[in-house]
Design a protein around this motif. Structure first.
Motif, PDB file in Angstrom:
ATOM      1  N   GLN A 354      -4.995   1.259 -19.227  1.00 59.23           N
ATOM      2  CA  GLN A 354      -5.531  -0.027 -18.785  1.00 59.23           C
ATOM      3  C   GLN A 354      -4.989  -0.524 -17.451  1.00 59.23           C
ATOM      4  O   GLN A 354      -5.558  -1.436 -16.872  1.00 59.23           O
ATOM      5  CB  GLN A 354      -5.222  -1.106 -19.842  1.00 59.23           C
ATOM      6  CG  GLN A 354      -5.736  -0.785 -21.217  1.00 59.23           C
ATOM      7  CD  GLN A 354      -5.398  -1.874 -22.211  1.00 59.23           C
ATOM      8  OE1 GLN A 354      -5.277  -3.040 -21.863  1.00 59.23           O
ATOM      9  NE2 GLN A 354      -5.225  -1.519 -23.460  1.00 59.23           N
ATOM     10  N   PHE A 355      -3.885   0.007 -16.969  1.00 59.27           N
ATOM     11  CA  PHE A 355      -3.124  -0.588 -15.863  1.00 59.27           C
ATOM     12  C   PHE A 355      -2.534  -1.928 -16.321  1.00 59.27           C
ATOM     13  O   PHE A 355      -1.348  -2.086 -16.470  1.00 59.27           O
ATOM     14  CB  PHE A 355      -3.966  -0.802 -14.615  1.00 59.27           C
ATOM     15  CG  PHE A 355      -4.205   0.439 -13.815  1.00 59.27           C
ATOM     16  CD1 PHE A 355      -3.911   1.695 -14.311  1.00 59.27           C
ATOM     17  CD2 PHE A 355      -4.750   0.365 -12.558  1.00 59.27           C
ATOM     18  CE1 PHE A 355      -4.131   2.846 -13.572  1.00 59.27           C
ATOM     19  CE2 PHE A 355      -4.974   1.506 -11.802  1.00 59.27           C
ATOM     20  CZ  PHE A 355      -4.674   2.749 -12.313  1.00 59.27           C
ATOM     21  N   PHE A 356      -3.423  -2.915 -16.545  1.00 59.22           N
ATOM     22  CA  PHE A 356      -2.979  -4.234 -16.988  1.00 59.22           C
ATOM     23  C   PHE A 356      -4.197  -5.048 -17.410  1.00 59.22           C
ATOM     24  O   PHE A 356      -5.341  -4.694 -17.085  1.00 59.22           O
ATOM     25  CB  PHE A 356      -2.217  -4.974 -15.883  1.00 59.22           C
ATOM     26  CG  PHE A 356      -2.901  -4.926 -14.528  1.00 59.22           C
ATOM     27  CD1 PHE A 356      -4.010  -5.711 -14.240  1.00 59.22           C
ATOM     28  CD2 PHE A 356      -2.426  -4.070 -13.543  1.00 59.22           C
ATOM     29  CE1 PHE A 356      -4.629  -5.664 -13.009  1.00 59.22           C
ATOM     30  CE2 PHE A 356      -3.046  -4.004 -12.295  1.00 59.22           C
ATOM     31  CZ  PHE A 356      -4.152  -4.802 -12.025  1.00 59.22           C
ATOM     32  N   VAL A 357      -3.959  -6.109 -18.149  1.00 59.27           N
ATOM     33  CA  VAL A 357      -5.020  -7.047 -18.526  1.00 59.27           C
ATOM     34  C   VAL A 357      -5.232  -8.002 -17.352  1.00 59.27           C
ATOM     35  O   VAL A 357      -4.259  -8.504 -16.771  1.00 59.27           O
ATOM     36  CB  VAL A 357      -4.628  -7.832 -19.789  1.00 59.27           C
ATOM     37  CG1 VAL A 357      -5.689  -8.877 -20.132  1.00 59.27           C
ATOM     38  CG2 VAL A 357      -4.422  -6.871 -20.952  1.00 59.27           C
ATOM     39  N   PRO A 358      -6.482  -8.283 -16.953  1.00 52.52           N
ATOM     40  CA  PRO A 358      -6.727  -9.153 -15.800  1.00 52.52           C
ATOM     41  C   PRO A 358      -5.925 -10.458 -15.876  1.00 52.52           C
ATOM     42  O   PRO A 358      -5.903 -11.127 -16.912  1.00 52.52           O
ATOM     43  CB  PRO A 358      -8.230  -9.410 -15.870  1.00 52.52           C
ATOM     44  CG  PRO A 358      -8.770  -8.194 -16.544  1.00 52.52           C
ATOM     45  CD  PRO A 358      -7.731  -7.790 -17.544  1.00 52.52           C
ATOM     46  N   ARG A 359      -5.290 -10.800 -14.780  1.00 51.24           N
ATOM     47  CA  ARG A 359      -4.420 -11.974 -14.757  1.00 51.24           C
ATOM     48  C   ARG A 359      -5.162 -13.276 -15.072  1.00 51.24           C
ATOM     49  O   ARG A 359      -4.636 -14.116 -15.805  1.00 51.24           O
ATOM     50  CB  ARG A 359      -3.722 -12.075 -13.404  1.00 51.24           C
ATOM     51  CG  ARG A 359      -2.730 -13.231 -13.347  1.00 51.24           C
ATOM     52  CD  ARG A 359      -1.778 -13.120 -12.184  1.00 51.24           C
ATOM     53  NE  ARG A 359      -0.710 -14.091 -12.320  1.00 51.24           N
ATOM     54  CZ  ARG A 359       0.528 -13.906 -11.898  1.00 51.24           C
ATOM     55  NH1 ARG A 359       0.851 -12.748 -11.326  1.00 51.24           N
ATOM     56  NH2 ARG A 359       1.446 -14.838 -12.039  1.00 51.24           N
ATOM     57  N   PRO A 360      -6.384 -13.494 -14.552  1.00 50.78           N
ATOM     58  CA  PRO A 360      -7.060 -14.754 -14.904  1.00 50.78           C
ATOM     59  C   PRO A 360      -7.231 -14.956 -16.409  1.00 50.78           C
ATOM     60  O   PRO A 360      -7.124 -16.080 -16.902  1.00 50.78           O
ATOM     61  CB  PRO A 360      -8.412 -14.636 -14.197  1.00 50.78           C
ATOM     62  CG  PRO A 360      -8.158 -13.720 -13.058  1.00 50.78           C
ATOM     63  CD  PRO A 360      -7.155 -12.722 -13.565  1.00 50.78           C
ATOM     64  N   LEU A 361      -7.506 -13.861 -17.146  1.00 53.53           N
ATOM     65  CA  LEU A 361      -7.621 -13.993 -18.595  1.00 53.53           C
ATOM     66  C   LEU A 361      -6.285 -14.379 -19.222  1.00 53.53           C
ATOM     67  O   LEU A 361      -6.228 -15.213 -20.132  1.00 53.53           O
ATOM     68  CB  LEU A 361      -8.117 -12.683 -19.201  1.00 53.53           C
ATOM     69  CG  LEU A 361      -9.622 -12.459 -19.308  1.00 53.53           C
ATOM     70  CD1 LEU A 361      -9.903 -11.154 -20.023  1.00 53.53           C
ATOM     71  CD2 LEU A 361     -10.296 -13.610 -20.033  1.00 53.53           C
ATOM     72  N   GLN A 362      -5.205 -13.761 -18.743  1.00 54.93           N
ATOM     73  CA  GLN A 362      -3.885 -14.101 -19.276  1.00 54.93           C
ATOM     74  C   GLN A 362      -3.521 -15.545 -18.954  1.00 54.93           C
ATOM     75  O   GLN A 362      -2.981 -16.273 -19.798  1.00 54.93           O
ATOM     76  CB  GLN A 362      -2.829 -13.149 -18.708  1.00 54.93           C
ATOM     77  CG  GLN A 362      -3.000 -11.698 -19.129  1.00 54.93           C
ATOM     78  CD  GLN A 362      -1.787 -10.871 -18.740  1.00 54.93           C
ATOM     79  OE1 GLN A 362      -0.666 -11.205 -19.102  1.00 54.93           O
ATOM     80  NE2 GLN A 362      -2.013  -9.792 -18.000  1.00 54.93           N
ATOM     81  N   GLU A 363      -3.787 -15.960 -17.729  1.00 51.97           N
ATOM     82  CA  GLU A 363      -3.485 -17.339 -17.335  1.00 51.97           C
ATOM     83  C   GLU A 363      -4.310 -18.332 -18.166  1.00 51.97           C
ATOM     84  O   GLU A 363      -3.803 -19.372 -18.602  1.00 51.97           O
ATOM     85  CB  GLU A 363      -3.780 -17.537 -15.847  1.00 51.97           C
ATOM     86  CG  GLU A 363      -2.951 -16.686 -14.906  1.00 51.97           C
ATOM     87  CD  GLU A 363      -1.562 -17.259 -14.651  1.00 51.97           C
ATOM     88  OE1 GLU A 363      -1.177 -18.225 -15.334  1.00 51.97           O
ATOM     89  OE2 GLU A 363      -0.859 -16.733 -13.769  1.00 51.97           O
TER      90      GLU A 363
END
Length: 495
Positions: A354-363
């Protein structure tokens, strides 16, 4: 015997849908058509044969059905793709292991039913129960945070990891994970995929509850693993059968749902909780704890038992949970928690996939769970699910008493019912869809032969009790057609 009208109706529907495909494009598989339209394989075969005779589709043995090319110059014969069967298998010392990816059990709950069909097969909250305003406000606030669109840490925002750790540890939290033990994932399904890939190689046995969540079985089989059933009863997983399965198979992974198990709704009994972890620890096996329903407790649930991971100093439990079920299908934010060397393996696979979960979703998730709207939403859902559950149970007893219910759970989305002996599951689910109600067949929840025909009937995706009454009335109509003679019965509901 297949009704001619069933074949004709399906052929008509497929004839209209074929126009959406490009010439030469493959139609859904026969298995997918059986699941989507709730008809028998014979009905699908005859409907496709009729369309082939009309020149609408072309069927290729072993390859499926395709939209026919427009009339014109002859097309070259299709190539031989049979070599891919070997290439797509996992190679082990014993030879190739098929890695079939059967998503039919998952698609039943993801596919949007035709207009006018009542969803007893839904796996998410009805839009009226989703916190749409709170989500919109959280997303707007998140978008204004400095760096909201920058690359996040690969493990996830630490504040969100710490929040999940507190939820897992519970009050006190001395024995539970910390934020450093948590990885943020793209929802629960992604967490489950990462966990199984990390813990078991292709060809390895994986112990699963029976029955269990079809999405987990699909993940295991897609990884070339062998799901092995361990039966559950009203008190959850049976420890003595778990110990026997571990001895017999040498498995090093158990996947379980101790709280409001899907599909039975069972809660792992207090006296079994430590026993399950102890048995796994002595066998050198991990317990993957899918805590999907903790936020879906009903108003009358009372105090919930803590997660198995809340008191696990030896790192036996790999815990996963998600915000998706309690919010929206599109808020795909979840968490994996683990301790010891396994965390590094989980982290490596998570990053590669995945690399990472999109930051806007986490925020946005952080904004949501930290807002005053969050506890209000949890209380509102708990208050709304209880009457839906009770109303569905009561209407089934009144209108379709032949469907025997398991004990009504005090959390989750659904009821688990058993059909009379001799019921044809495909005929029943197909008749239900034709009557205007979509139900989930029980067969995909078993990794071996099921002991009986079951249905999973959801209430969370419905608009309310009036729609539930109408849905059961339609189901009663289907049962009158599809259940063994004399097994339907019940008091008819007002039209």
């Amino acid at each position: 015997m297949i009704e001619r009208s069933s074949v004709a109706d399906l052929a008509k529907t497929l004839r209209e849908e074929v126009d959406r495909y490009s010439p030469g494009e493959r139609l859904p598989s026969s298995r997918a058509l059986v699941e989507r339209y709730r008809v028998s394989p014979v009905t699908v075969s005859r409907a496709l044969a009729q369309l082939a005779a009309e020149g609408v589709v072309v069927t290729r043995p072993g390859a499926g059905a395709y939209r026919a090319e427009p009339s014109g110059p002859a097309k070259p014969a299709p190539g031989d793709t049979s070599w891919q069967e070997v290439a797509l298998s996992a190679q082990t010392a014993a030879g190739p292991v098929p890695r079939s990816v059967d998503a039919s059990g998952v698609l039943v709950t993801l596919a949007e039913p035709p207009p006018g069909v009542i969803e007893f097969n839904g796996g998410y909250l009805h839009p009226s129960l989703q916190p749409e305003r709170a989500l919109a406000a959280a997303l707007a606030r998140a978008g204004r945070r400095p760096g909201a669109w920058n690359r996040p840490p690969t493990d996830g925002l630490f504040e969100l990891r710490a929040w999940f750790a507190r939820q897992i540890a519970g009050p006190g939290g001395e024995g539970g994970p910390t934020g450093a033990d948590v990885l943020i994932t793209a929802g629960g399904q992604s967490a489950l995929t990462t966990a199984l890939r990390a813990l078991a190689p292709p060809g390895a046995p994986v112990l699963v509850e029976s029955p269990t969540y079809p999405g987990m079985l699909a993940v295991a089989r897609a990884a070339g693993q062998r799901p092995v059933p361990v039966p559950v009863d009203a008190d959850g997983l049976r420890p003595e059968l778990l110990a026997a399965a571990l001895r017999a198979t040498g498995a090093r992974v158990l996947v379980c749902q101790p709280l409001f198990q899907n599909p039975t709704g069972a809660v792992l009994a207090r006296e079994r909780r430590r026993e399950v972890v102890r048995i796994a620890r002595e066998a050198g096996a991990f317990v993957v704890e899918d805590d999907f329903a903790r936020s879906l407790a009903h108003e009358d649930a009372g105090a919930l038992p803590p997660p198995l991971a809340a008191d696990d100093p030896d790192g036996v439990v790999v815990h996963l949970r998600s915000l998706t079920k309690i919010t929206s299908p599109s808020l795909r934010v979840g968490a994996l928690a683990a301790r010891g060397p396994v965390l590094e393996r989980l982290r490596a696979i998570h990053v590669v996939d995945q690399f990472f979960v999109p930051r806007p979703l986490q925020e946005a998730a952080l904004e949501l769970v930290g807002s005053p709207a969050w506890p209000r939403h949890l209380r509102a859902v708990a208050a709304a699910l209880r009457p839906r559950r009770d109303h569905l149970a009561a209407e089934l007893r009144r209108q379709v008493p032949a469907l025997v219910q398991a004990a009504a759970p005090r959390g989750g989305f659904h009821l688990w019912v058993r059909a009379p002996e001799g019921t044809d599951e495909a005929a029943l689910t197909g008749a239900a869809l034709r009557a205007g109600v979509a139900v989930t067949p029980g067969r995909p929840y078993f990794c071996a032969e099921p002991p009986a025909v079951h249905l999973r009937l959801g209430f969370a995706a419905t608009a309310g009790t009036a729609e539930i009454t109408e849905g059961v009335r339609r189901l009663r109509t289907a049962c009158a057609q599809a259940l063994p003679h004399g097994a339907g019965g019940g008091e008819p509901a007002p039209a």
